[in-house]
Every structure is written in C-alpha cells, then in structure tokens.
Design an enzyme around this catalytic site. Sequence first.
Site, PDB file in Angstrom:
ATOM      1  N   GLY A  58       6.553   0.785   9.887  1.00 51.30           N
ATOM      2  CA  GLY A  58       6.209   0.722   7.946  1.00 51.30           C
ATOM      3  C   GLY A  58       5.109  -0.404   7.481  1.00 51.30           C
ATOM      4  O   GLY A  58       5.546  -1.261   6.907  1.00 51.30           O
ATOM      5  N   CYS A  62       7.754 -34.848   3.564  1.00 51.99           N
ATOM      6  CA  CYS A  62       8.465 -35.294   4.792  1.00 51.99           C
ATOM      7  C   CYS A  62       9.836 -36.016   3.636  1.00 51.99           C
ATOM      8  O   CYS A  62       9.276 -37.009   4.171  1.00 51.99           O
ATOM      9  CB  CYS A  62       8.110 -35.444   5.635  1.00 51.99           C
ATOM     10  SG  CYS A  62       9.077 -35.209   7.148  1.00 51.99           S
ATOM     11  N   CYS A 120       9.154 -38.893   7.660  1.00 51.89           N
ATOM     12  CA  CYS A 120       8.224 -39.847   7.368  1.00 51.89           C
ATOM     13  C   CYS A 120       7.481 -39.753   6.391  1.00 51.89           C
ATOM     14  O   CYS A 120       6.176 -40.263   6.085  1.00 51.89           O
ATOM     15  CB  CYS A 120       7.095 -39.747   8.538  1.00 51.89           C
ATOM     16  SG  CYS A 120       6.135 -37.880   8.562  1.00 51.89           S
ATOM     17  N   HIS A 170       2.652 -13.332   9.180  1.00 54.96           N
ATOM     18  CA  HIS A 170       0.593 -14.313   7.784  1.00 54.96           C
ATOM     19  C   HIS A 170       1.749 -15.088   7.377  1.00 54.96           C
ATOM     20  O   HIS A 170       2.047 -14.797   5.666  1.00 54.96           O
ATOM     21  CB  HIS A 170       1.575 -13.054   7.294  1.00 54.96           C
ATOM     22  CG  HIS A 170       0.522 -11.764   7.395  1.00 54.96           C
ATOM     23  ND1 HIS A 170       0.556 -10.436   6.719  1.00 54.96           N
ATOM     24  CD2 HIS A 170      -0.683 -12.128   8.328  1.00 54.96           C
ATOM     25  CE1 HIS A 170      -0.662 -10.418   7.548  1.00 54.96           C
ATOM     26  NE2 HIS A 170      -1.128 -10.636   8.788  1.00 54.96           N
ATOM     27  N   ARG A 212       1.083  -1.060  -0.134  1.00 55.47           N
ATOM     28  CA  ARG A 212       0.044  -0.305  -0.038  1.00 55.47           C
ATOM     29  C   ARG A 212       1.212   1.000   0.123  1.00 55.47           C
ATOM     30  O   ARG A 212       0.182   1.866  -0.092  1.00 55.47           O
ATOM     31  CB  ARG A 212      -1.018  -0.059   1.149  1.00 55.47           C
ATOM     32  CG  ARG A 212      -2.247  -0.779   0.804  1.00 55.47           C
ATOM     33  CD  ARG A 212      -3.167  -0.645   2.455  1.00 55.47           C
ATOM     34  NE  ARG A 212      -4.461  -1.893   2.435  1.00 55.47           N
ATOM     35  CZ  ARG A 212      -4.182  -3.150   3.321  1.00 55.47           C
ATOM     36  NH1 ARG A 212      -2.979  -3.632   3.538  1.00 55.47           N
ATOM     37  NH2 ARG A 212      -5.361  -3.288   2.810  1.00 55.47           N
ATOM     38  N   CYS A 224       4.983 -30.843   8.038  1.00 59.81           N
ATOM     39  CA  CYS A 224       4.621 -31.558   7.505  1.00 59.81           C
ATOM     40  C   CYS A 224       3.362 -31.351   8.355  1.00 59.81           C
ATOM     41  O   CYS A 224       2.912 -31.636   9.506  1.00 59.81           O
ATOM     42  CB  CYS A 224       5.344 -32.744   8.403  1.00 59.81           C
ATOM     43  SG  CYS A 224       4.863 -34.867   8.078  1.00 59.81           S
ATOM     44  N   SER A 250       0.588   0.146   7.005  1.00 58.35           N
ATOM     45  CA  SER A 250      -0.838   0.397   7.084  1.00 58.35           C
ATOM     46  C   SER A 250      -1.531   0.505   8.248  1.00 58.35           C
ATOM     47  O   SER A 250      -2.457   1.235   8.086  1.00 58.35           O
ATOM     48  CB  SER A 250      -0.700   0.548   5.906  1.00 58.35           C
ATOM     49  OG  SER A 250      -1.046  -0.768   5.550  1.00 58.35           O
ATOM     50  N   TRP A 278      -1.097  -3.424  -4.537  1.00 61.79           N
ATOM     51  CA  TRP A 278      -2.296  -3.500  -4.057  1.00 61.79           C
ATOM     52  C   TRP A 278      -2.505  -1.676  -5.154  1.00 61.79           C
ATOM     53  O   TRP A 278      -3.822  -1.652  -4.661  1.00 61.79           O
ATOM     54  CB  TRP A 278      -2.247  -3.444  -3.045  1.00 61.79           C
ATOM     55  CG  TRP A 278      -2.014  -5.292  -2.840  1.00 61.79           C
ATOM     56  CD1 TRP A 278      -1.617  -6.188  -3.581  1.00 61.79           C
ATOM     57  CD2 TRP A 278      -2.349  -5.689  -1.998  1.00 61.79           C
ATOM     58  NE1 TRP A 278      -1.492  -6.862  -2.936  1.00 61.79           N
ATOM     59  CE2 TRP A 278      -1.602  -7.201  -1.542  1.00 61.79           C
ATOM     60  CE3 TRP A 278      -2.486  -5.094  -0.153  1.00 61.79           C
ATOM     61  CZ2 TRP A 278      -1.638  -7.446  -0.508  1.00 61.79           C
ATOM     62  CZ3 TRP A 278      -2.281  -5.703   1.107  1.00 61.79           C
ATOM     63  CH2 TRP A 278      -1.798  -7.385   0.395  1.00 61.79           C
ATOM     64  N   ASN A 322       5.726   5.211  10.232  1.00 56.20           N
ATOM     65  CA  ASN A 322       5.182   5.331   9.222  1.00 56.20           C
ATOM     66  C   ASN A 322       5.394   6.569   7.711  1.00 56.20           C
ATOM     67  O   ASN A 322       4.452   7.207   8.302  1.00 56.20           O
ATOM     68  CB  ASN A 322       4.008   4.571   9.119  1.00 56.20           C
ATOM     69  CG  ASN A 322       3.241   3.769   7.332  1.00 56.20           C
ATOM     70  OD1 ASN A 322       3.769   2.770   7.244  1.00 56.20           O
ATOM     71  ND2 ASN A 322       2.570   4.334   7.151  1.00 56.20           N
TER      72      ASN A 322
END
Length: 358
Positions: A279, A239, A242, A204, A137, A212, A281, A143, A310
């Site tokens: 930094g 994995c 396993c 995020h 942004r 796994c 928004s 975006w 910001n």
Amino acid sequence: MSKTKSSNKRKAATAVAAATTEPIEEAEIAYILKERGGKAENKKNTKKKQKTTPTKHEYLCAWTDGQEPQWVDAKYLKGTPALEEWQYQEDEEPEEFDAPPILEEKCQTLANLLQQSKRPCFLLGAGISAPALPTFRGKNGLWTKNAHKNEKQDAKPSTSQPTLAHRGLVALEKIGKVHWVTTQNYDDLSARSGFPTAKLSELHGNIFTETCDDCHTVFHRDFEVPLDTSENHETGRNCEKCQGVLRDSIIHFEEDLPWHDLKMSNAKFVGSDLTVVLGSSLQVEPAASLPFRSKRRNRRNKDIKSVIVNLQKTPYDDEADLLIRGTCDDVIDKIAKQILGESWDTSNTSVVDLTGDD
C-alpha cells in the site's frame, strides 16, 4: 507523514459577486471542486490535435453555507488560499484491480515466495491503513484534488483499529514469515496490532509518542501528542522524570528521518531475500527505494525477489518481480489462509495497550 495545508474556510466576496447577480456581501469557499478552461484545457486539446479557441478559465467552488456550487472566474481567485490549496493538491492516479482469478494466482505465488524466504521484509504505506484511515495519494486521497469526496477525512488514529492486514502480519511474524517491517505511517496501528516493536521501524514517527530532550525517555500516550500551534515539535508538556521538554516524533517534509530507524531499515532490506511493499505509492525517498536495494546490490542473485501490492502504479513497478493490484486486506488475508489456514484470524483481534514510558 504530515503535510501542511491551509484552512478550508476561505473568504471570497469578490468571487461571489462575479459569479452571481444577487447582492451578496460576503461568502466563504469551502474548497474548489473542479477546474475548466484556460491553459489546462488548452493543453488537453493540444495533445488531441484539436483546433479550439481559448476558453474561459473558471473554478467550481463549494461554499461553507451549503449553497449550490458555482463557477467562478479564475481572475477573482488569484492569490486566495483556496486556489493555492487546489494548485498544491495532486491529480489522482487511477486505481487498478486484478481480476479475481488473477489475484488468487498472484497471492498463491506470493505465499510460495514467503514460504521459501528466510528474511522477508515489508514496507508499509498508507494503503494498509486505508480501511480505517484516509490515504494521501490513493482514491480521494487527502493530497489529491478529490479530497473533498473522502468519507474518512475526519477519521483519527486515536479512534481507529488495526486492519486485517496488520493482524495478518502479526500472525505471519509468529511463524517466522516476517523478518522486519518498516512503516511510513505514523498511526501506530502496527504496534497496536501486536507486532513486535523490536522488529519495527517507524520512518515518519508516531503520533502517540513524545520524547524528552534531556533524559531521552520515550512516552507512549493514548492520545495524539502533536499540537497545531507547536514550535519545533514541542508538545507543551514536560518529562515526568526530569521535567525536560517533550517533543513529538512526527517527521514533516524536508526533515531528516530518525537515524536509528532508517539505519535498521536499510540494513534489514539490504540483507533481505524477499521484499514486499504493502500500500505505498513509493513516491518519497529514501523509503521508496528500500525494497529494491537488495536486488541492486546482488544483481547476479536471481533468488532475491521484490513484490509490490498497490492499487496504483508506482515509479518502481518495472523493478518488481510481482505486481499485485489488490487491497492489502485482501492480499494478506489470502496469503495467511494459504499458509496458516482458513481460521487464522480468530485469535488476532485484540489491540495492544502500549501506553507508558520506554
């Protein structure tokens, strides 16, 4: 954070036919550059109380073959992916910069707050990685409607290095001036800078980790693990312990945040006496409100402070005790110099190798 977007290449033969008198059978729109006329312009004129006649609604389109951009009537773009992408993109919030003397004064104030704080917590947004990677942004963000102007739009986390601000947080943590860091970035630059992962929440996800399904081993790779064709986050690998299915950790819109990272972030920020936004928004919850939960919970305690660093306005500016309009690199560098000395960065330029399993 990931955000699904359609391809930039768009077939629009009818649009070209309408925009030019030359017989062209087919052309492709790379992206839309501008919009004029129609409802958008009429609304602006209404606000200015101007009497105007309705103007033709058009879009300035850039073409993949390198031809000069052309204005195309909006009716020819209805239902096209190019128009859908344009409507999906956001208007850009203007950036503001504090004058140098004001910035120096504010950074000194923040340095003093850090010196006095016992549990300072930091929330990181895309702005801290801006010198290496495109923001979402920010100016010419991915975006925004100016995304085509972004010179870093092809930059990748796998070839990017931690910024000066990342290294500054590492140096400050070593002397006890960073209690916790919560990042909204999946670029791995915080961990690769050497910041201790035991004090880091990645809300995020991380573009380099895959986990796994069966034994829950987390593998940290030296390549970006998500697949464009992935279903349900599967990375196409199994994995090494396993043979269970491996999945990436990237959090898309409308998906739940990782429970442990969110729980730890909430606990640390609620108990913090100083929170600093670097930094971000502050548009996406629940991360956006984290830096203000301690103040809201302890309204009578005037010693609890919140700071926002910001370049653009945020929805939480009114709740901040200090607003700094400067880049994350500039602010952290000035603070580190005031607390650690002018040469603080001389030994903090290496990148930590985290590849392997946890």
